[in-house]
Scaffold this motif. Structure first.
Motif, short mmCIF file in Angstrom:
data_model
loop_
_atom_site.label_atom_id
_atom_site.label_comp_id
_atom_site.label_asym_id
_atom_site.label_seq_id
_atom_site.Cartn_x
_atom_site.Cartn_y
_atom_site.Cartn_z
N ARG A 1 50.56 68.70 4.51
CA ARG A 1 51.18 69.11 5.77
C ARG A 1 50.17 69.84 6.65
O ARG A 1 50.14 69.66 7.86
N THR A 2 49.34 70.65 6.03
CA THR A 2 48.29 71.33 6.79
C THR A 2 47.30 70.32 7.34
O THR A 2 46.85 70.44 8.48
N LEU A 3 46.98 69.31 6.54
CA LEU A 3 46.08 68.25 7.00
C LEU A 3 46.66 67.53 8.22
O LEU A 3 45.93 67.23 9.16
N ALA A 4 47.96 67.29 8.21
CA ALA A 4 48.60 66.62 9.34
C ALA A 4 48.46 67.45 10.61
O ALA A 4 48.16 66.92 11.69
N VAL A 5 48.66 68.75 10.51
CA VAL A 5 48.54 69.62 11.69
C VAL A 5 47.10 69.67 12.17
O VAL A 5 46.82 69.60 13.37
N VAL A 6 46.15 69.77 11.24
CA VAL A 6 44.74 69.81 11.62
C VAL A 6 44.34 68.49 12.29
O VAL A 6 43.63 68.49 13.31
N MET A 7 44.80 67.37 11.75
CA MET A 7 44.49 66.07 12.37
C MET A 7 45.07 66.00 13.79
O MET A 7 44.41 65.49 14.70
N ALA A 8 46.27 66.50 13.96
CA ALA A 8 46.89 66.48 15.29
C ALA A 8 46.13 67.35 16.28
O ALA A 8 45.92 66.96 17.43
N VAL A 9 45.70 68.52 15.84
CA VAL A 9 44.95 69.42 16.73
C VAL A 9 43.59 68.81 17.09
O VAL A 9 43.17 68.86 18.26
N VAL A 10 42.91 68.21 16.13
CA VAL A 10 41.62 67.57 16.41
C VAL A 10 41.83 66.36 17.33
O VAL A 10 41.03 66.12 18.25
N GLY A 11 42.91 65.61 17.10
CA GLY A 11 43.22 64.49 17.99
C GLY A 11 43.49 64.95 19.41
O GLY A 11 43.04 64.33 20.38
N PHE A 12 44.23 66.04 19.54
CA PHE A 12 44.48 66.62 20.86
C PHE A 12 43.17 67.05 21.51
O PHE A 12 42.95 66.82 22.71
N GLY A 13 42.28 67.64 20.74
CA GLY A 13 40.97 68.03 21.27
C GLY A 13 40.17 66.83 21.74
O GLY A 13 39.50 66.89 22.78
N ALA A 14 40.24 65.73 21.00
CA ALA A 14 39.52 64.52 21.41
C ALA A 14 40.11 63.96 22.71
O ALA A 14 39.37 63.49 23.58
N VAL A 15 41.42 64.02 22.85
CA VAL A 15 42.06 63.53 24.08
C VAL A 15 41.65 64.40 25.26
O VAL A 15 41.29 63.89 26.32
N VAL A 16 41.68 65.72 25.09
CA VAL A 16 41.30 66.62 26.18
C VAL A 16 39.83 66.43 26.54
O VAL A 16 39.47 66.40 27.73
N ALA A 17 38.98 66.29 25.54
CA ALA A 17 37.56 66.03 25.83
C ALA A 17 37.39 64.68 26.50
O ALA A 17 36.57 64.52 27.42
N GLY A 18 38.17 63.70 26.10
CA GLY A 18 38.06 62.36 26.66
C GLY A 18 38.46 62.28 28.12
O GLY A 18 37.83 61.56 28.90
N ILE A 19 39.50 63.00 28.50
CA ILE A 19 39.93 62.90 29.89
C ILE A 19 38.96 63.56 30.85
O ILE A 19 39.01 63.31 32.05
N ARG B 1 49.17 66.15 28.21
CA ARG B 1 50.49 66.69 27.85
C ARG B 1 51.08 65.95 26.66
O ARG B 1 51.70 66.55 25.78
N LEU B 2 50.90 64.64 26.63
CA LEU B 2 51.38 63.87 25.49
C LEU B 2 50.67 64.28 24.20
O LEU B 2 51.28 64.35 23.14
N GLY B 3 49.36 64.57 24.30
CA GLY B 3 48.64 65.07 23.13
C GLY B 3 49.23 66.38 22.64
O GLY B 3 49.36 66.61 21.43
N GLY B 4 49.60 67.25 23.56
CA GLY B 4 50.26 68.50 23.19
C GLY B 4 51.60 68.26 22.52
O GLY B 4 51.96 68.95 21.55
N VAL B 5 52.35 67.27 23.00
CA VAL B 5 53.63 66.93 22.36
C VAL B 5 53.38 66.42 20.94
O VAL B 5 54.15 66.72 20.02
N GLY B 6 52.30 65.69 20.75
CA GLY B 6 51.95 65.23 19.40
C GLY B 6 51.66 66.37 18.45
O GLY B 6 52.07 66.35 17.29
N VAL B 7 50.97 67.40 18.94
CA VAL B 7 50.69 68.58 18.11
C VAL B 7 51.99 69.31 17.78
O VAL B 7 52.22 69.72 16.64
N VAL B 8 52.87 69.46 18.77
CA VAL B 8 54.16 70.11 18.54
C VAL B 8 54.97 69.31 17.52
O VAL B 8 55.61 69.88 16.63
#
Length: 158
Positions: free
Chosen positions: A5-23, A55-62
């Protein structure tokens, strides 16, 4: 707390970071050795699509955080990851067709060649991480329920 479960949250946060860096990156670049600039809907200031992707990346983290408690909340990061991947593929396919990536294009100054920038790659990486976070969160609930049933059955038989 369960490691998956912790891995899932970490993956989501890193994915959100990649999206924010990408935009904040450019979708297209002029290839080295060519002069010119490119104006696309994805370059310069952030537009409404890029804000939507963030914003969608943030929804994914939530959703990944909510999946710590509720199994069906893991659907959110999966859906968001699919949207992130699909959106970047649609944007790239638009520029592959017209004027054509990696082909020489005639401009008023001479010729130029368009190549992909970092944005689509980071968006796809972020989408894959969010999608994977949802899958990991979903699977972590299934394993926990099976262990609980086995423990309950063992204590009932004793």
């Amino acid at each position: 707390m369960d490691r998956q479960r912790t891995l899932a949250v970490v993956m989501a946060v890193v994915g959100f970071g990649a999206v924010v860096a990408g935009i904040h990156q450019e979708l297209l670049h002029v290839a080295p050795g060519y002069d010119g600039t490119i104006t696309t809907g994805w370059g310069g200031r952030l537009n409404h699509e890029e804000y939507l992707l963030a914003r969608l990346g943030g929804v994914g983290v939530v959703g990944a955080l909510a999946a710590l408690r509720w199994k069906y909340a893991a659907v959110l990061p999966v859906a968001v990851g699919g949207v992130e991947i699909g959106y970047s593929l649609v944007a790239v396919s638009h520029y592959v067709r017209d004027p054509g990536l990696y082909t020489t294009v005639q401009t008023f100054d001479g010729t130029t060649r368009l190549v992909l920038g970092a944005e689509p790659f980071l968006l796809v990486a972020g989408g894959v991480l969010l999608f994977g976070a949802g899958l990991v969160a979903w699977r972590s609930h299934g394993g926990r329920a099976a262990t609980r049933d086995a423990a309950t059955e063992a204590s009932a038989n004793a």
